[in-house]
Design a protein around this motif. Structure first.
Motif, short mmCIF file in Angstrom:
data_model
loop_
_atom_site.label_atom_id
_atom_site.label_comp_id
_atom_site.label_asym_id
_atom_site.label_seq_id
_atom_site.Cartn_x
_atom_site.Cartn_y
_atom_site.Cartn_z
N HIS A 23 0.91 -1.10 -0.02
CA HIS A 23 0.07 0.07 0.14
C HIS A 23 0.73 1.47 0.00
O HIS A 23 0.33 2.33 -0.53
N ASN A 28 -1.12 4.58 -1.61
CA ASN A 28 -2.40 4.50 -1.04
C ASN A 28 -2.16 4.93 0.35
O ASN A 28 -3.24 5.39 1.05
N LEU A 29 -0.93 4.60 1.10
CA LEU A 29 -0.78 4.93 2.64
C LEU A 29 0.59 5.60 2.47
O LEU A 29 1.72 5.24 1.83
N SER A 30 0.73 6.80 3.20
CA SER A 30 1.91 7.40 3.40
C SER A 30 2.49 7.39 4.60
O SER A 30 1.96 7.10 5.60
N GLU A 41 -4.04 8.17 9.29
CA GLU A 41 -3.47 7.75 7.81
C GLU A 41 -4.35 6.15 7.70
O GLU A 41 -5.02 5.75 6.54
N ARG A 44 -7.72 6.15 7.29
CA ARG A 44 -8.44 6.36 6.16
C ARG A 44 -8.32 5.14 5.22
O ARG A 44 -9.31 5.08 4.28
N VAL A 45 -7.05 4.49 5.11
CA VAL A 45 -7.05 3.50 4.21
C VAL A 45 -7.55 2.18 4.64
O VAL A 45 -8.44 1.67 3.92
N PHE A 46 -7.47 1.70 5.84
CA PHE A 46 -7.86 0.53 6.35
C PHE A 46 -9.10 0.53 7.00
O PHE A 46 -9.85 -0.66 7.30
N ASP A 71 -3.21 -6.72 -5.91
CA ASP A 71 -2.33 -5.59 -6.17
C ASP A 71 -1.31 -6.22 -7.02
O ASP A 71 -0.91 -5.64 -8.26
#
Length: 184
Positions: A23, A28-30, A41, A44-46, A71
């Motif tokens: 991710h 998608n993830l920072s 964060e 927000r993603v998971f 992916d």
């Protein structure tokens, strides 16, 4: 907010570390400059982390494996799309090149077919001995009619071909000999 490491985040959500890194690599993830991931964060993603039961951990690890496979398949699809676009582009270029070369060939053929006004062709030149060419077939026909015994009268009536008189060319003379030697 709270910051988590990749391992802590993987344990919290029940994903593998590889899934988290996938991710991150995908965007998608920072991850912060300190190497930690902000908890907001991750939410927000998971989504919100759920209660931890044995079944949930197994389903999450299965889901993370499916996620990494998905992916991977997505990246393969993207790669294949790029390759297909490149192949189509090369095919279009080769078709354009082929059309260009075909036009060049047609133009060259048109130039070859067009007669030049200052050039003479072989068909424009006359034969040196037209009389011999015309009478030879006639003589062959006459001989074919009289196969067998011939009388002296028949031999006297046969045509004898005489080549047309051609004057020999005078030798070429140099520049000074034209002025100092008599005309020949």
């Amino acid at each position: 907010m709270q910051k988590l490491t990749v391992s802590e985040l993987a344990k919290l959500y029940g994903y593998s570390r590889q899934a988290i890194y996938a991710h991150i690599n995908k965007g998608n993830l920072s991850k912060g400059s300190d190497g930690l991931i902000d908890f907001s964060e991750a939410i927000r993603v998971f989504g919100e982390p759920k209660g931890k039961s044995v079944d949930d951990k197994q389903s999450k690890s299965i889901n993370s494996q499916d996620l990494t496979q998905v992916d991977l398949l997505k990246s393969q699809v993207d790669l294949l799309e790029k390759q297909l676009n490149q192949a189509l582009l090369r095919e279009n270029q080769s078709i354009e090149r082929e059309v260009f070369y075909q036009e060049q060939i047609e133009a060259m053929q048109r130039l070859l077919e067009a007669p030049k006004p200052h050039m003479t062709t072989f068909t424009d030149q006359e034969l040196v001995q037209p009389n011999m060419a015309k009478t030879a077939p006639e003589q062959d026909k006459a001989e074919a009619k009289h196969e067998g015994l011939t009388t002296p009268e028949q031999t006297e009536n046969k045509r004898i071909l005489v080549p047309e008189q051609v004057e020999p060319e005078q030798p070429k003379r140099g520049f000074l000999s034209r002025f100092f030697l008599p005309n020949g």
